[in-house]
Design an enzyme around this catalytic site. Structure first.
Site, PDB file in Angstrom:
ATOM      1  N   PRO A  80     -20.585  11.084  -1.936  1.00 20.34           N
ATOM      2  CA  PRO A  80     -21.532  10.655  -2.969  1.00 20.34           C
ATOM      3  C   PRO A  80     -22.672   9.804  -2.407  1.00 20.34           C
ATOM      4  CG  PRO A  80     -19.285   9.909  -3.502  1.00 20.34           C
ATOM      5  CD  PRO A  80     -19.236  10.521  -2.134  1.00 20.34           C
ATOM      6  N   ARG A  92       0.842  -1.209   0.000  1.00 21.65           N
ATOM      7  CA  ARG A  92       0.000   0.000   0.000  1.00 21.65           C
ATOM      8  C   ARG A  92       0.873   1.254   0.000  1.00 21.65           C
ATOM      9  NH1 ARG A  92      -4.016  -0.156   4.773  1.00 21.65           N
ATOM     10  NH2 ARG A  92      -4.493   1.937   4.023  1.00 21.65           N
ATOM     11  N   HIS A 124      -5.174   8.319  12.495  1.00 26.94           N
ATOM     12  CA  HIS A 124      -4.898   6.886  12.321  1.00 26.94           C
ATOM     13  C   HIS A 124      -3.465   6.596  11.910  1.00 26.94           C
ATOM     14  CE1 HIS A 124      -9.498   6.022  11.738  1.00 26.94           C
ATOM     15  NE2 HIS A 124      -9.158   6.239  12.993  1.00 26.94           N
ATOM     16  N   ASN A 152      -6.951   9.494   7.189  1.00 28.58           N
ATOM     17  CA  ASN A 152      -6.148   8.865   6.135  1.00 28.58           C
ATOM     18  C   ASN A 152      -4.690   8.725   6.540  1.00 28.58           C
ATOM     19  OD1 ASN A 152      -8.513   8.896   4.807  1.00 28.58           O
ATOM     20  ND2 ASN A 152      -7.997  10.567   3.412  1.00 28.58           N
ATOM     21  N   CYS A 163      12.580  -1.567  20.400  1.00 30.94           N
ATOM     22  CA  CYS A 163      13.211  -0.347  20.931  1.00 30.94           C
ATOM     23  C   CYS A 163      12.331   0.891  20.763  1.00 30.94           C
ATOM     24  CB  CYS A 163      14.585  -0.123  20.286  1.00 30.94           C
ATOM     25  SG  CYS A 163      14.495   0.303  18.533  1.00 30.94           S
TER      26      CYS A 163
HETATM   27  P1  OAD Z   1     -14.645   4.254   4.248  1.00 30.10           P
HETATM   28  O1  OAD Z   1     -14.131   3.376   3.157  1.00 30.10           O
HETATM   29  O2  OAD Z   1     -15.356   3.622   5.377  1.00 30.10           O
HETATM   30  O3  OAD Z   1     -15.607   5.340   3.616  1.00 30.10           O
HETATM   31  C1  OAD Z   1     -15.248   6.057   2.472  1.00 30.10           C
HETATM   32  C2  OAD Z   1     -16.375   7.015   2.159  1.00 30.10           C
HETATM   33  O4  OAD Z   1     -15.952   7.813   1.061  1.00 30.10           O
HETATM   34  C3  OAD Z   1     -17.686   6.331   1.742  1.00 30.10           C
HETATM   35  O5  OAD Z   1     -18.748   6.869   2.523  1.00 30.10           O
HETATM   36  C4  OAD Z   1     -17.832   6.711   0.271  1.00 30.10           C
HETATM   37  O6  OAD Z   1     -19.186   6.913  -0.098  1.00 30.10           O
HETATM   38  C5  OAD Z   1     -17.059   8.002   0.204  1.00 30.10           C
HETATM   39  N1  OAD Z   1     -16.491   8.317  -1.125  1.00 30.10           N
HETATM   40  C6  OAD Z   1     -16.161   7.496  -2.143  1.00 30.10           C
HETATM   41  N2  OAD Z   1     -15.640   8.189  -3.161  1.00 30.10           N
HETATM   42  C7  OAD Z   1     -15.646   9.489  -2.798  1.00 30.10           C
HETATM   43  C8  OAD Z   1     -15.238  10.707  -3.416  1.00 30.10           C
HETATM   44  N3  OAD Z   1     -14.707  10.745  -4.637  1.00 30.10           N
HETATM   45  N4  OAD Z   1     -15.385  11.866  -2.715  1.00 30.10           N
HETATM   46  C9  OAD Z   1     -15.924  11.857  -1.463  1.00 30.10           C
HETATM   47  N5  OAD Z   1     -16.323  10.751  -0.833  1.00 30.10           N
HETATM   48  C10 OAD Z   1     -16.195   9.577  -1.483  1.00 30.10           C
HETATM   49  O7  OAD Z   1     -13.405   5.116   4.731  1.00 30.10           O
HETATM   50  P2  OAD Z   1     -13.235   5.918   6.121  1.00 30.10           P
HETATM   51  O8  OAD Z   1     -14.520   6.513   6.544  1.00 30.10           O
HETATM   52  O9  OAD Z   1     -12.061   6.796   5.954  1.00 30.10           O
HETATM   53  O10 OAD Z   1      -8.942   2.790   9.558  1.00 30.10           O
HETATM   54  O11 OAD Z   1     -12.878   4.717   7.100  1.00 30.10           O
HETATM   55  C11 OAD Z   1     -12.492   4.989   8.395  1.00 30.10           C
HETATM   56  C12 OAD Z   1     -11.392   4.060   8.824  1.00 30.10           C
HETATM   57  O12 OAD Z   1     -11.782   2.707   8.569  1.00 30.10           O
HETATM   58  C13 OAD Z   1     -10.096   4.215   8.018  1.00 30.10           C
HETATM   59  O13 OAD Z   1      -9.287   5.251   8.508  1.00 30.10           O
HETATM   60  C14 OAD Z   1      -9.455   2.876   8.207  1.00 30.10           C
HETATM   61  C15 OAD Z   1     -10.648   1.967   8.039  1.00 30.10           C
HETATM   62  O14 OAD Z   1     -10.570   0.745   8.680  1.00 30.10           O
HETATM   63  C16 OAD Z   1      -7.648   2.492   9.732  1.00 30.10           C
HETATM   64  O15 OAD Z   1      -6.897   2.204   8.842  1.00 30.10           O
HETATM   65  C17 OAD Z   1      -7.245   2.519  11.151  1.00 30.10           C
END
Ligand code: OAD
Length: 260
Positions: free
Chosen positions: A219, A71, A124, A107, A135
């Site tokens: 969206p 990643r 995160h 992010n 260490c």
């Molecule tokens: P998600 O994958 O849960 O949600 C992504 C959101 O972005 C969804 O609601 C989509 O509808 C929206 N989306 C998609 N394309 C988009 C665009 N072009 N513009 C705006 N929005 C769009 O991701 P997060 O909410 O970030 O944790 O998830 C939260 C956490 O869950 C992450 O930080 C990660 C994951 O497990 C860790 O890695 C600790």
């Protein structure tokens, strides 16, 4: 939608303290997969219990390290999009006008920083940082993919990715900074997050509770869409430049009127 954009940009223009929470959706247009989108999300393909918990790392450090390193290398090929750039521009203008501005992100890709945002509050952690379990030494890895997995520290210990896994606490200073910014802001934006993961999603709840103006950009609908001041269904890369552009344009014409 134009009315919503207009109203929200007017409020953004009038705001004295702005806080923004972003999630994976803001980086989707940069080519980075989200987590929960039905077909393309990472958690549609992988089980988080196998890759994103301390137990998974203890069981199979090789697999987990390789996945995060892949990643990291993929993100290294990605560039910030117009949504990241609009937020960086908004921060610059807000700070020049002595307004408070806090960008909080879930992010781990650091694309906000690549776009020019500063003092980003990372809830995160980061894909770039690896931490030794023995260490505690942290290194920022910017080079090519590691030669072997798991990734070892000079002390002989294992280095883990510097991201927050399920079941782990968020970095306390970052979360306290985020909570403070939300408590004192008068305009809050939630962009590109499904708002399903707590405590980060609790910041949206907090903003609603303190009766701040809240704008959601996504969206898709989320659990908060019916409770925020404006829910704009669209992509961050489309909506953010419009809303920031409209607010700054109004500001420029207001100052021209004041000068004339
Ligand atoms: P998600 O994958 O849960 O949600 C992504 C959101 O972005 C969804 O609601 C989509 O509808 C929206 N989306 C998609 N394309 C988009 C665009 N072009 N513009 C705006 N929005 C769009 O991701 P997060 O909410 O970030 O944790 O998830 C939260 C956490 O869950 C992450 O930080 C990660 C994951 O497990 C860790 O890695 C600790």
């Amino acid at each position: 939608m134009n009315d919503l954009l207009e109203q929200a940009s007017q409020r953004l223009l009038a705001a004295k303290a702005i806080a923004v929470l972003t999630g994976a959706g803001i980086s989707a247009e940069s080519g980075i997969p989200t987590f929960r989108d039905a077909m393309t999300g990472l958690w549609a393909k992988y089980n988080p219990a196998d890759l994103a918990t301390p137990e998974a790392f203890a069981r199979d450090p090789e697999r987990v390290s390789r996945w995060y390193d892949e990643r990291r290398c993929r993100v290294a090929q990605c560039r910030p999009n117009s949504g990241h750039l609009a937020l960086a521009h908004l921060q610059q203008v807000a700070l020049a006008q002595e307004k408070a501005f806090t960008l909080i992100t879930q992010n781990v890709d650091r694309l906000h920083q690549a776009a020019g945002s500063s003092d980003v509050v990372e809830l995160h952690g980061s894909l770039w940082v690896w931490r030794c379990l023995e260490c505690g030494n942290e290194v920022e890895e910017r080079g090519p993919a590691f030669a072997s997995y798991p990734h070892a520290c000079a002390c002989g210990g294992l280095r883990r990715p510097g991201v927050v896994w399920f079941g782990e606490l968020l970095p306390s200073r970052a979360f306290a900074t985020a909570e403070k910014a939300v408590a004192s802001c008068d305009f809050f934006m939630s962009v590109g997050t499904s708002a399903e993961v707590y405590p980060a999603a609790g910041l949206i709840e907090q903003a609603i509770q303190v009766e701040t103006d809240v704008l959601e950009i996504n969206p898709e609908a989320t659990a908060f869409s019916n409770r925020v001041s404006w829910s704009i269904r669209g992509k961050g890369g489309d909506v953010l430049p419009q809303i920031v552009g409209m607010a700054l344009l109004d500001d420029a014409s207001a100052s021209e009127t004041r000068q004339s």
